[in-house]
Enzyme design. Structure first.
Site, PDB file in Angstrom:
ATOM      1  N   TRP B 631      29.936   0.031  68.310  1.00 64.50           N
ATOM      2  CA  TRP B 631      29.046  -1.116  68.466  1.00 64.50           C
ATOM      3  C   TRP B 631      29.399  -2.240  67.509  1.00 64.50           C
ATOM      4  CZ3 TRP B 631      24.152  -1.886  65.312  1.00 64.50           C
ATOM      5  CH2 TRP B 631      24.234  -1.229  64.074  1.00 64.50           C
ATOM      6  N   ASP B 632      30.197  -1.893  66.485  1.00 63.81           N
ATOM      7  CA  ASP B 632      30.643  -2.874  65.501  1.00 63.81           C
ATOM      8  C   ASP B 632      31.154  -4.151  66.179  1.00 63.81           C
ATOM      9  OD1 ASP B 632      30.734  -0.203  64.591  1.00 63.81           O
ATOM     10  OD2 ASP B 632      32.056  -0.741  62.933  1.00 63.81           O
ATOM     11  N   GLU B 770      21.618   6.289  60.447  1.00 63.04           N
ATOM     12  CA  GLU B 770      22.126   7.582  60.924  1.00 63.04           C
ATOM     13  C   GLU B 770      21.757   8.745  60.006  1.00 63.04           C
ATOM     14  OE1 GLU B 770      25.880   5.862  61.044  1.00 63.04           O
ATOM     15  OE2 GLU B 770      25.793   5.295  63.164  1.00 63.04           O
ATOM     16  N   LYS B 882      19.955   4.671  55.811  1.00 69.52           N
ATOM     17  CA  LYS B 882      21.392   4.531  55.591  1.00 69.52           C
ATOM     18  C   LYS B 882      21.818   3.067  55.545  1.00 69.52           C
ATOM     19  CE  LYS B 882      25.915   5.678  57.519  1.00 69.52           C
ATOM     20  NZ  LYS B 882      26.643   6.300  58.612  1.00 69.52           N
ATOM     21  N   GLN B 883      21.327   2.279  56.475  1.00 70.86           N
ATOM     22  CA  GLN B 883      21.812   0.906  56.577  1.00 70.86           C
ATOM     23  C   GLN B 883      20.754   0.064  57.272  1.00 70.86           C
ATOM     24  OE1 GLN B 883      24.785   2.624  59.462  1.00 70.86           O
ATOM     25  NE2 GLN B 883      24.795   0.490  60.133  1.00 70.86           N
TER      26      GLN B 883
END
Lengths: 253, 1031
Positions: B631-632, B770, B882-883
């Site tokens: 998806w980046d 994640e 996580k992010q």
């Protein structure tokens, strides 16, 4: 014969624990075993170091202590002096090991990820190649552990985008650096990552019965708050400990 | 061997020379040995003028066409005895007539009359059979010996020809032979009072309007004087300056009075001596080549470019820090979207990880469960230099070593001085690049100079087994098919080693069982330089039915144009790239360089011409992530291309269109409808995420992203919609984009679960965070799915109204039921979002607020990711994120949330976010900047900027983090610069760091280029229409 493995003995029963280790090492390094009895009033450490220098010793193998007096950090007074002044790698053998035959199948190698440590492993390389021993590279990570400031150091990545890719490639990168800079064979290496306080974790590992030799790379300084791993491991270990000093000349290009 | 005379050791700016007899012995002679020195001189800026009586086509065929186009801008040919001047201008280097003396009808008549009269007079006196040749420009030739045996005598036969002609004329009654014939001609011209030129090559007497003097006068008037070249810097070479019996030699005509002070040299035999001002060295064409080589050797053999000096435009790595070598190889990699090559040292070190990959070419190992990965192909940059038999080794003996990534010009540089055990110091400078003008090509140019020694030097390069030579220009070709790869690759390579004097060093090709070794041996004289050049082309069966022929043609064409031309056009292409996309940050060099680094690698990874490939997580700069696409691309990289080069953005989205079939299959395998894109995809779009992960703690765990990270379908649709809004490209929407939006909306409609609360939920997913798998109602997933459903419904309504016919067609093709779009809208309207209007908080997933709080700061300093420190289960039970997850959602769909919600959630999630992904810091920087939280914004910006440049992830060795680079660019444009593209007209609300005095960039918006600039004096808080900022 390319040198000697020096075995200082003081006549005590404990000191003889170094002999089987020294003999095996000498055989592996194509060296001769040189026992050395140093009698008072000569300073034992001075005599040992004089001989090590003049007989081109490739290692000094010595019992870490032979009595109860003067033990600091698991080392007796003579071993302590050798640690600080030795011109070659040192192997400290716990007195409790006795004279049982020694083998070298598994090496435990704590590695902090710094290039200087990796370069110092070049001193271990001939032994590792000759024995084909399995080398378990221990990297301790966790909270409270600073990232090494040394340029080119590698430690566990702070960020892991996709662990299914990141960990295998990071593990390979980590071991490849150890192998390459330390002139070790990559297939001999495997990574063991531990979480916690490094000195504590390594000290625990040093008591494992399947470990034949623990190799510590040391910056050569014993001031307070330094060499925590060395101090703790030398006190706790059940196996011989090889201490390699970082040689500024060999660290990097 | 020539003596070391002063005239020979001076550099001349202009070298004019006769062709036949001087440069070549005959018109069929191979000019290979002449080519090198002549090219060297031309490239060094020397003007060469070939003066000949023949046609330009003869010279072009014999030498000019064999020279690279770039070199020929300084070459002129004076043909037809000075009547014509040709140049060879760029870009194609073909002959171009610059000047022609055109005879008037009267002059033509007079020439014919004189020639005919001369022929008649001699025939009357001798009875010989003579012929007049008319088909020459501005001249007539009386053939004194028109017999087949002497139809085209070579120069070497001149003494014999002279004897035969003299005997023929004298025996027939012309007592003084050729001299008397010339006198007759001169008399005829004189009695008519004409300015005609009479010359003789022994076989003919020529009467013409021009001769070589005209060539020299043109040269003076059009080259020497305009360029300010002194007469003493002109060298004139010929073989006939002395008398040839009856007349002056033809080359004496070049000695016009205006050239007094020039150097005249004869390499001819000159049996009757030469004029006093001519230096006679003799030796013929061989001596001529020697002179040219000596001249060439006086010019430094420089590389065809030099690196940028501006610090903001380059990365510099001083010395060789072996532990960092993998990282440097990634950061300094050169690529062009078609292929990429890591910056491994050509001779390798113990820690080299070289690699060249071709975008979209994946290898598949045969074992069960093997995951496709980008195939490593021939490492074309490999080269070893041996001095006196000893290989130069950067690890030992380097006394100076520097690598420069010249981002402005897209070139990797190396500057290296090496001292070997014998004290020999050799300097090596080199450049490498992946061509932006022909993406199939990689080029290298490397100079090798012996600084304090004279030694035998050998260059060696390894090619695969099975190399075949092609044609006469030294091109080698071979094929590769990586194991399990769908496509075959063909390579063509043209190498050349040039000595400073222009001599070409012959290559030796040594075939072996597993590889081919190509080597070059030469004697490196003290202080002298040799240059190695490599032109490589790779083509695949994917885009060409005959990749082998295509690769050969590409290299062959490049050979004809020359290395200098290839470098120049490549750097010009990069200049155009930067003109289009550059983002200037004034006042902060670190930030400026970091953003340029990001843009450089993003552009290097992209290929607007190939819509079958996308950009992998580590671009083409390393093998990390096996080259897989995430998806980046759509969320982190696409915005950069959307607003700077929409063609690239389109190509990237077309990759998703071409992989729709696999996405449909993945959804169908789960019993769902529509398209579920693979979490990781390669060439086919099938799911290639490894199912299991072996952690460093020895535990094997499932990779939940593979089966649960479904938000990627909405991310792809978001990319499509963003492109549509930025370009209004209806064709793309009709051909591909709409189908993606419909199929992803359809997927979500089948993926949701209607629960008793009357709302639709999405259960069992992994969001961007994640650390938490198998969660229900991840806010990012749900709201992006909601948005996706809305866009599907909106687009359906729009299409039905705007393009009814197209709508009917696609509805039929996709089997879209009439009620489906309405259903999508209904589901979207009743989607559970996790938003609590009372608190303004968005719960990241159901139950998140009830999880254990964790003080992430208390874990600092740390040398491991947070999930490793806490352990898997504790992490899952904690609020450690996580992010950017909710915060990313806020950025992407900012206007969906009421004012104040953004800051509330930023402040809530920021202390809970571990930034365990390289994708996270840039988004936090962006949102913080939008909120005016400048300390946080700058902190996260620095963190994002250092991900590769400081290698603070410890894993840049596997390639640069392309998404993080895209995120960094977004943090500046959408964060600090405050660009908003939510309406039809972009607008800005900047929040610049105090250190940034000015920011400038331009965006592409609906076919317009909108430049924008912001900075001091600081804009007042509030919105500005972008147009107001336009200069």
């Amino acid at each position: 014969m390319s040198g000697t493995v020096l075995v200082p003995l003081d006549g005590s029963h404990e000191a003889e624990a170094a002999v089987p280790v020294a003999k095996m090492l000498a055989g592996l390094l194509d060296a001769s075993t040189q026992t050395l009895h140093v009698d008072p009033p000569e300073d034992p450490a001075d005599g040992i170091l004089f001989n090590a220098t003049h007989r081109h010793s490739v290692a000094i193998v010595v019992c870490s202590h032979t009595g109860a007096a003067g033990i600091v950090n698991g080392l007796g007074p003579v071993a302590s002096q050798l640690l600080q002044r030795s011109p070659c790698p040192l192997v400290f053998v716990p007195p409790g090991r006795g004279r049982a035959r020694w083998r070298l199948k598994r090496i435990l190698l704590p590695f902090d990820g710094t290039p200087a440590t990796a370069w110092a492993l070049g001193q271990l390389a001939p032994l590792a190649h000759r024995t084909g021993a399995s080398i378990e590279v221990v990297h301790v990570v966790g909270p409270g552990v600073n990232v090494p400031a040394e340029r080119g150091a590698i430690t566990a990545p702070r960020y892991i985008d996709q662990p299914q890719h990141e960990w295998p490639s990071w593990t390979h990168e980590f071991l490849e650096r150890v192998a390459c800079l330390g002139h070790l064979s990559l297939p001999q290496l495997r990574l063991s990552m531990r979480m916690g306080e490094p000195a504590h974790e390594i000290a625990i590992l040093s008591q494992r019965p399947d470990v034949d030799l623990l190799v510590l790379v040391w910056h050569g300084r014993l001031e307070p708050h330094r060499a925590a791993v060395l101090r703790r491991v030398l006190k706790a270990t059940a196996c011989p400990v090889m201490v390699l000093k970082i040689d500024a000349c060999s660290a990097g290009l | 061997m020539l003596p070391a005379e002063d005239w020979l050791n001076r550099r001349y700016q202009i070298i004019a020379f006769d062709w036949d007899g001087t440069a070549v012995a005959g018109r069929l002679e191979d000019t290979t040995r002449l080519r090198g020195p002549l090219e060297r001189l031309l490239v060094s800026g020397v003007t060469a003028v070939i003066v000949t009586g023949t046609k330009v086509a003869t010279i072009d065929g014999q030498i000019a066409s064999t020279l690279p186009a770039f070199a020929k801008s300084n070459l002129y040919v004076s043909s037809n005895r000075g009547s014509e001047i040709y140049g060879f201008p760029a870009p194609d280097g073909r002959p171009l007539l610059l000047h022609r003396r055109v005879a008037t009808p009267e002059e033509d008549r007079v020439l014919t009359e004189v020639a005919e009269t001369l022929r008649r007079q001699i025939v009357e006196r001798t009875g010989l059979d003579l012929q007049v040749i008319y088909d020459r420009l501005n001249r007539r030739k009386v053939d004194l010996i028109p017999i087949p045996a002497w139809a085209d005598p070579p120069k070497a036969a001149m003494p014999r020809l002279r004897a035969v002609v003299e005997q023929r004329l004298q025996n027939a009654g012309l007592a003084r032979g050729l001299t008397e014939a010339m006198e007759l001609a001169a008399h005829l011209v004189a009695e008519r009072g004409l300015d005609l030129r009479i010359t003789s090559d022994v076989k003919h007497i020529e009467i013409g309007l021009t001769d070589k003097a005209d060539a020299m006068r043109w040269l003076l008037a059009n080259v020497a004087w305009p360029r300010g070249i002194s007469i003493k810097d002109i060298l004139v070479l010929g073989d006939e300056f002395g008398p040839t019996g009856a007349s002056l030699g033809s080359d004496a005509r070049m000695m016009v009075p205006e050239l007094r002070g020039a150097t005249f040299v004869s390499v001819g035999s000159e049996p009757e001596g030469v004029p006093a001002t001519v230096i006679h060295v003799g030796g013929g064409p061989a001596r001529f080549r020697e002179i040219l080589s000596r001249q060439a050797a006086l010019w430094p053999l420089e590389l065809p470019a030099s690196p940028s000096v501006a610090q903001d435009w380059r990365l510099v790595e001083e010395g060789l820090d072996l532990p960092r070598e993998h990282e440097i190889e990634s950061l300094f990699a050169v690529s062009n979207g078609y292929f990429g090559t890591r910056a491994a040292l050509p001779e390798r070190t113990r820690l080299s990880a070289p690699g060249t990959v071709v975008a979209g070419v994946f290898t598949r190992k045969s074992h069960v469960g093997a995951i496709p990965e980008l195939a490593h192909v021939w490492q074309w940059e490999n080269l070893r230099v041996l001095v006196g038999g000893q290989p130069l080794d950067a690890e030992h003996g380097s006394i100076g070593h520097r690598r420069i990534l010249d981002m402005r010009n897209g070139i990797l540089w190396r500057q290296w001085e090496h001292r070997d055990a014998a004290g020999r110091i050799t300097r090596i400078d080199g450049l490498w690049f992946a061509s932006q003008t022909n993406r199939h090509m990689g080029l290298a140019s490397i100079s090798i100079a012996a600084l304090n020694h004279a030694s035998l030097v050998r260059l060696e390069s390894v090619l695969p087994h099975g190399v075949e030579p092609v044609g006469a220009n030294g091109i080698l070709t071979f094929s590769q098919r990586p194991p399990g790869a769908e496509v075959a690759l063909a390579f063509a390579v043209a190498d050349r080693v040039i000595a400073q004097d222009g001599t070409i060093v012959a290559a030796q090709v040594h075939g072996a069982h597993e590889c081919t070794l190509v080597s070059w041996d030469f004697h490196a004289a003290l202080g002298c330089t040799h240059r190695f050049e490599r032109m490589m082309a790779v083509a695949t069966s994917r885009e060409s039915e005959r990749p082998h022929d295509e690769a050969v043609q590409i290299v062959s064409d490049a050979q004809a144009r020359g290395m200098e031309h290839e470098v120049r056009t490549h750097t010009a292409a990069w200049e155009r790239n930067w003109q289009e996309m550059d983002l200037e940050i004034v006042g902060d060099h670190h930030a400026q360089r970091a953003v340029r680094f990001a843009m450089f690698h993003l552009v290097s990874a992209a290929n607007p011409q190939n819509e079958r490939v996308s950009i992998g997580a580590r671009s083409l700069s390393g093998g990390g992530y096996k080259g897989h696409i995430f998806w980046d691309t759509e969320i982190y990289m696409l915005p950069f291309f959307l607003l700077t080069n929409p063609t690239v953005a389109r190509a990237l989205l077309m990759y998703r269109y071409h992989t729709l079939r696999a996405a449909r299959a993945k959804a169908a395998a789960l019993g769902l409808r529509g398209a579920l894109y693979a979490w990781e995809s390669a060439d086919t779009g099938e799911e290639v995420t490894p199912p299991l992960l072996l952690g460093p703690d020895g535990l094997v765990v499932p990779v939940y992203s593979r089966d649960q990270e479904h938000h990627i379908s909405a991310d792809v649709a978001y990319g499509v919609w963003s492109y549509w809004r930025a370009t209004l490209d209806e064709r793309f929407l009709q051909d591909a984009g709409a189908e993606i939006v419909f199929e992803t909306a359809r997927f979500w409609a089948s993926r949701v679960a209607h629960q008793s609360d009357g709302l639709f939920h999405i259960l069992g997913v992994v969001g961007p965070d994640e650390y938490h798998d198998s969660v229900d109602d991840n806010a990012y997933t749900n709201v992006m799915a909601q948005w996706n459903l809305e866009r599907g419904a909106e687009l359906a309504r729009f299409a039905e109204h705007r393009w009814p016919r197209w709508w009917r067609e696609i509805s039929a093709r996709l089997n879209l039921a009439p009620h489906e779009p309405d259903r999508w809208a209904e589901i979207a309207a009743a989607m559970y979002t996790g938003f609590d209007p009372a608190s303004g908080l968005i719960e990241q997933f159901r139950g998140f607020f009830a999880l254990d709080e964790v003080d992430l700061q208390a874990l600092e300093p740390r040398t491991a990711p947070v999930d490793m420190i806490l352990g898997r289960e504790r992490t899952r039970r904690s609020q450690a994120v996580k992010q950017a997850d909710v915060v990313l959602l806020l950025y992407l769909l900012w206007d969906r949330f009421p004012s104040g919600v953004h800051e509330t959630n930023f402040r809530y999630y920021e202390p809970r976010t571990a930034h365990g992904s390289s994708l996270s810091p840039s988004i936090y920087a962006l949102v913080a900047a939008r909120l005016g939280l400048m300390d946080k914004a700058e902190q996260y910006f620095r963190q994002a900027a250092d991900i590769d440049l400081a290698n603070n992830m410890g894993n840049s060795g596997g390639g640069v983090h392309a998404a993080a680079l895209g995120g960094l660019w977004q943090s500046v444009v959408f964060g600090f610069a405050g660009l908003w593209t939510d309406g039809d007209q972009p607008r800005v609300m900047p929040h610049l760091p105090a250190q940034w005095s000015r920011v400038r960039f331009a965006i592409r918006w609906r076919k317009e280029r909108l430049p924008m600039e912001m900075g001091l004096p600081r804009a007042a808080s509030g919105w500005s229409e972008l147009r107001e900022a336009t200069p």
